[in-house]
Structure formats: structure tokens, C-alpha cells
Design an enzyme around this catalytic site. Structure first.
Site, short mmCIF file in Angstrom:
data_model
loop_
_atom_site.label_atom_id
_atom_site.label_comp_id
_atom_site.label_asym_id
_atom_site.label_seq_id
_atom_site.Cartn_x
_atom_site.Cartn_y
_atom_site.Cartn_z
N ASP A 141 0.87 -1.16 0.00
CA ASP A 141 0.00 0.00 0.00
C ASP A 141 0.92 1.23 0.00
O ASP A 141 2.10 1.12 0.35
CB ASP A 141 -0.88 -0.03 1.24
CG ASP A 141 -1.73 1.22 1.37
OD1 ASP A 141 -2.37 1.61 0.37
OD2 ASP A 141 -1.75 1.81 2.46
N ASP A 181 -1.61 -0.84 6.11
CA ASP A 181 -1.84 -0.38 7.48
C ASP A 181 -3.25 0.12 7.74
O ASP A 181 -3.59 0.40 8.89
CB ASP A 181 -0.85 0.74 7.83
CG ASP A 181 -1.21 2.06 7.16
OD1 ASP A 181 -1.73 2.02 6.02
OD2 ASP A 181 -0.97 3.12 7.75
N ASP A 203 -7.16 -2.02 3.96
CA ASP A 203 -6.18 -3.06 3.63
C ASP A 203 -6.53 -4.40 4.26
O ASP A 203 -5.91 -5.42 3.90
CB ASP A 203 -4.78 -2.64 4.10
CG ASP A 203 -4.25 -1.44 3.33
OD1 ASP A 203 -4.52 -1.36 2.13
OD2 ASP A 203 -3.58 -0.59 3.94
#
Length: 631
Positions: A311, A507, A511
Site C-alpha cells: 500500500d 496499514d 487493507d
């Protein structure tokens, strides 16, 4: 002597074996060798029958293990009259469980030490100004607490006193004290310095950092690795080799004792001990670096992973973007200036959980711009916010999202690392707010270490637009960029990614689904969401993405040591079998040497507790484009 009583209760077969052996020795020394032989042989056959029963149950489940060699070794030594060798084999097999328990306990000690330090009480200020001791589970968000010298922070809190110093080594692995000032975040589990301070709870106990770590550790220590029975992969060829060597030795020598001597040194304890001890040691080692591995199986996946997907926001970047420019649309109205633009955007973003929303609200607060309440508001996940403020319809979010609901939207050219929030009011484009989220300083070095660890492909998955994501990827040498991803898009991309297994690092709340479907999901849990931490297989407890490389390196080292220990056990056993085949190794000595092989295997497996010998990462210089300047 309480430890001895406890050991006898825990390992009765070991205790009985010792008693039978001592009794047999006493009988032999008094001239009753035949009685000693019958006693020891009878006991050995009983143990062999128990092993055979266990072996048959496993075979019925379709599992072929190394137990067959132990049974054959005991029976063969009894048949040829080598009863002293048979009692040593029984002691070795029954003692193997005790050895494994001891070694696993040594490896698990650091991992489980967290459980002994769970805060139980807090000192809470009462309405009258007094102090009461309450169970930590009764502390509510907003409660003011007294933290005395050298006490453990009971729940996540902020510091209300001017300053203090904390020992956060249990949480982060860093041994140096950390200085805190008023308003700083304090994580539960940290140890206060020499002065008493006041703190205010920001989370209940069950949602606090230390208690979440304890939960993860409990899951980790209860897990079983696919490689715990890794030696079973080698059980059939190893058994065949042992029987062939023993059979050839018997055929050539014409002495059945030679067969028994070969089988004595072919007992499987070293192979069975190597993998579980190595994995427990590796999990303990990772916990020391601030990385909780929930399952030993995750270490195996980390060791063989070839793709890593990241990410962007909060993972590869710092996750704390700042407003760097305000661009109200010139034709929108004479009274619609920068402060009005920021005020209406921040007011709408009160109803968003996105990291950019927090930055926009903070920017408004820094300028002293009050936020207005919305009569209607709703967030469209990963796209933006729709709200009615002061009777006006406000749309805030990505350019495509705003353009679908308003006219005149003009995309703004952005410098590297910048992001823009687009704004429309009553169906007309009203302007943009530009923010910047800097790349983490440790990110380039982390990817370089991952490349050296065998990672072949890197993927960037983000909900941000292409022009924001691409410069970050270019700085890190990532060619595979997927922008404007919805949570389901990330799931689909990770599921189809090759080569496998795939590690996913993230995080945020969005996600959580992709972390759950990845080969190994790694959550940056220091400030990430609880949902992400619970979905992940590995949780990093510090705000440092370089721990991803630590986790991969520890996984590779652990699996390497596990396999090395297994092959070491096989090599030594085969060497001893050949020596026995030539008649150089009497059965009694061979059985005793197997205990030495056990010890060597355990000590080698415990090397996974120690830091690896991987060379340190090379320094990587990040060259930023010339356009990467503050607006």
C-alpha cells in the site's frame, strides 16, 4: 526437589525407563544378568508396542512417519540380545519429548515474557481529586490516571504532565529510553521513568497496544507450523536407506546383530526435533525486533515469497500529509478565498476516516478556521465525501468522483509526491487543495534488502490517482503500479499476482481484506487499524517499514536453519549407520551416540534465536525530481 517431582509427573516414561535401567544394572552387578535381560527387554517391548500403536494411528490418517524405525530398532536389539542398547533407545525416544520441551521453552521464553507483564491495575483520579485503584478493564477513554515511577503504562494514553521518559523496549525492541512531552502518545506496556506523571486514557484496555500484542503472542505461541513434521517428508527414503544398509550389513556379515546395530543409530529423534525448535526460536527472535509472527507457518511463507505488494499511504510514505497549496477556482465567486475553500473542505472531511481528511482538518485548525456541522453527510469509500453544509451541496474527493457530480472540473498538474483534493459546491467546481506525503526515509533501503533476500517483483497498490502514486513508485524502482484501487481491486490483484507466494504490506482499514487473502499479510500496526492487524499474519509493532525486510530475513534464516538441522541429523545418522554396518560401532555405543546427535541438532536449531549473519544493507540514495518542491 519439587522440580524433580514435577519432571517425573510430566514425563513418567522417562522416569520409569531410568528406574528400569538402574534396577537392571543392579541385577547384573549381583550376577542376575538373565533376570536383568528379561526385565529390560520386557519393558522395551512394551514401549515399542506403545510406539507401534501410535504409528498405526498415524498410518490410518495417511501419515507415514519415522516412528517405524524406532520400533524396529527396539525390537531388533531385544531379539539379538542387545538389551542394554534397547534400554538406551527407549531412554532416547522418551527423553526426546523432554529435550524438545526444554528447547522449545528456551526459544519461547522471550515470546511469552509479554504475558507476565500485563497491566492489571490503574490509579484513576476521582471527581473529588482523590486517587482510586481500579482494574485496568474499568478504565474508560478520557479518564485521568496517575502513572508512578517505573510503572507500566496501563492503557494507551496521552501525557498531561510536562515531560517524562519511557522504556519502550518491550514494544519496539529499542533499548534506549524515549523522551515524551505533554500531548505525546504513550503506548500501554511501556515503562515510566523515575518521575510520577499524569496521563489521560485514549483507549480502553482491550483496544490498547500492549493488550493487542498479548493477544497476538497468544495466537503465535499456539500455532503449529507446516514444517513441524517437516522430517516426515524424508521419512520414507530415510527408512528405506536405513533398512537397506542394515540388510546388506546382515547379509554380508551373516550376523543379525549387525542389522540391529545399524538400526540403533537410525532412530529419528534428531529429525523430529529440528523443525519445531527452529520455528519457535525464529518466532522468538522476530518478537525481539518488534515483529509479531502469528503463526510459525508464516515464517515458511516469508522464506519462499517472491512478490511483495505495498500500500502507499502510511506504508511507503509517512502517512502524515500536509496541506501545501490552496487553489480556489477564480470564477467561483469574489468571496470564495483560500480560507473559505479550506473551511468547507475540512467541514465535509469531518465525516471521513481517510488519512487526508485528518490532514485537512488539522490544516483548518492550524489556521483557526472553525468547522461547520453538516445536515447530511456520507463517505463513498476510497472516493470522497458528499455533505450538505449551510444548505449547500459539497462534494470533496478524487477528480473523477467530483467530475461525475459537478461541471467545470479541471485537473491540476502536480509535482512529485503531491496529491490534490477536488471540491465542488452546488454542482460547480470550486477549487483544489494540494497536499504532500513524503516518502519514508527507510523505504528505499527496505526494498533493496528485500531484493537481496530474493524478492523478484514489487507492486504498488493504492487508492490514490496515478499522478500521485507514480512518482513514489519511480523513486523506489517499482514499475508495477495500480492506482485508484478499491479494496476489491487490491484483493483481485494480489490473488492473481505471480510469482507466488505474495506478501502484502498495508496499514489501513481498507487493507484488511487484501491482507487476509495474501500469502503473508503484514500490517504496520503501530498506528494502523485494529482490523488490519487482526487480518494480517505478521504485525509490525513500530512505525518502521524496514521491519518488513527484518521479517523476511528472519523467515529465510529460520527455514534455512530448520532444513540445515534436519540434513545435519540425516548426515550424522547415515555416517553412524555406515560405521555400524562395518562393525565399528557396537549397539550400546551407537545408542549413546544418538543422544549426542540429539544435542547437536537442538543446539543448531536454537541458532535461530540469534541475529542472522546476513551482510548489512547498502546505503541507497534517493534522487528526487527537480519538480519535487514545496508549493
Amino acid at each position: 526437589m519439587s522440580w524433580l517431582k514435577s519432571a517425573i509427573r510430566r514425563y513418567p516414561i522417562v522416569a520409569i525407563t531410568v528406574v528400569v535401567g538402574v534396577a537392571g544394572l543392579g541385577l547384573a552387578l549381583t550376577g542376575n544378568v538373565l533376570i536383568a535381560q528379561w526385565v529390560i527387554s520386557g519393558f522395551a517391548l512394551i514401549v515399542a508396542a506403545m510406539q507401534a500403536w501410535s504409528m498405526m494411528r498415524r498410518l490410518l490418517r495417511g501419515q507415514f512417519g519415522l516412528d517405524v524405525l524406532a520400533v524396529i530398532a527396539i525390537v531388533s536389539t531385544v531379539v539379538v540380545g542387545e538389551f542394554w542398547a534397547s534400554i538406551i533407545i527407549v531412554l532416547m525416544i522418551s527423553g526426546g519429548e523432554a529435550l524438545e520441551d526444554y528447547a522449545a521453552g528456551r526459544a519461547e521464553r522471550d515470546l511469552r515474557s509479554l504475558l507476565d507483564r500485563v497491566p492489571l491495575q490503574a490509579h484513576r483520579y476521582t471527581a473529588s481529586g482523590g486517587i482510586e485503584d481500579v482494574p485496568v478493564d474499568l478504565v474508560a477513554v478520557g479518564d485521568r490516571l496517575l502513572l508512578r515511577p517505573s510503572e507500566i503504562v496501563p492503557v494507551d494514553a496521552v501525557l498531561e504532565s510536562p515531560e517524562t521518559s519511557l522504556d519502550e523496549s518491550t514494544l519496539t525492541g529499542e533499548s534506549l529510553p524515549v523522551d515524551k512531552v505533554r500531548g505525546d502518545q504513550l503506548w500501554s506496556g511501556a515503562i515510566n521513568g523515575p518521575g510520577a506523571v499524569d496521563i489521560r486514557a485514549t483507549a480502553v484496555a482491550s483496544a490498547s497496544q500492549y493488550q493487542l500484542i498479548v493477544k497476538l503472542v497468544a495466537e503465535a505461541s499456539a500455532s503449529r507450523a507446516p514444517m513441524v513434521r517437516l522430517a516426515d517428508r524424508y521419512s520414507i527414503p530415510f527408512t528405506v536407506i536405513a533398512l537397506v544398509i542394515g540388510g546388506i550389513a546382515w547379509a554380508i556379515s551373516g550376523d543379525p546383530v549387525r542389522f540391529a546395530e545399524v538400526l540403533v543409530v537410525a532412530t529419528p529423534c534428531p529429525l523430529l526435533l529440528a523443525a519445531p525448535i527452529s520455528f519457535m526460536a525464529g518466532m522468538s527472535r522476530s518478537s525481539k525486533t518488534g515483529v509479531v509472527v502469528k503463526g510459525a507457518w508464516a515464517l515458511e511463507q516469508l522464506a519462499v515469497a517472491r512478490t511483495v505488494a505495498f500500500d502507499k499511504t502510511g506504508t511507503l510514505t509517512k502517512g502524515v500529509p500536509e496541506v501545501v497549496a490552496l487553489h480556489p477556482e477564480p470564477g467561483f465567486g469574489p468571496d470564495f478565498g483560500r480560507d473559505e475553500l479550506l473551511g468547507i473542505v475540512a467541514s465535509a472531511e469531518q465525516y471521513s476516516s481517510h488519512v487526508l481528511a485528518a490532514a485537512l482538518r488539522q490544516a483548518a485548525a492550524d489556521r483557526g478556521i472553525p468547522l461547520r456541522e453538516a445536515s447530511r453527510a456520507g463517505e463513498v469509500a476510497t472516493h470522497g465525501v458528499e455533505a450538505t453544509i449551510d444548505g449547500r451541496e459539497v462534494i470533496v474527493g478524487k477528480p473523477g468522483f467530483v467530475a461525475d457530480r459537478a461541471t467545470g472540473v479541471q485537473r491540476r498538474s502536480l509535482a512529485s509526491g503531491e496529491a490534490a483534493v477536488y471540491v465542488a459546491v452546488d454542482g460547480r467546481f470550486a477549487g483544489t487543495v494540494v497536499l504532500r506525503d513524503e516518502l519514508r526515509e527507510e523505504a528505499p533501503e527496505t526494498l533493496e534488502r528485500l531484493r537481496r533476500s530474493g524478492i523478484r517483483r514489487f507492486v504498488l497498490l493504492t487508492g490514490d490517482v496515478e499522478q500521485t502514486a507514480r512518482p513514489i513508485a519511480e523513486q523506489l524502482g517499482i514499475d508495477d503500479v495500480h492506482a485508484e484501487c478499491l479494496p476489491q481491486d487490491k484483493v483481485d490483484l494480489v490473488r492473481s499476482a505471480t510469482p507466488r507466494p505474495v506478501i502484502m504490506v498495508g496499514d489501513g482499514v481498507n487493507d484488511a481484506p487484501v491482507l487476509a487473502v495474501a500469502g503473508v499479510g503484514i500490517a504496520l500496526g503501530a498506528r494502523g487499524s485494529t482490523a488490519a492487524s487482526e487480518s494480517a499474519d505478521v504485525v509490525i509493532l513500530v512505525d518502521d517499514v524496514s521491519r518488513v525486510a527484518d521479517a523476511v530475513e528472519i523467515g529465510r534464516r529460520t527455514v534455512h536453519i530448520a532444513l540445515q538441522s534436519i540434513w545435519l541429523g540425516i548426515a550424522i545418522s547415515v555416517g553412524l549407520m555406515l560405521a555400524a554396518a562395518f562393525g565399528w560401532l557396537p549397539a550400546v555405543i551407537g545408542a549413546a551416540l544418538q543422544e549426542v546427535v540429539d544435542l547437536i541438532t537442538i543446539l543448531n536449531a536454537l541458532r535461530a534465536l540469534l541475529p542472522g549473519s546476513t551482510p548489512g544493507p547498502r546505503k541507497t540514495t534517493v534522487r528526487r525530481p527537480a519538480s519535487d518542491a514545496l508549493v
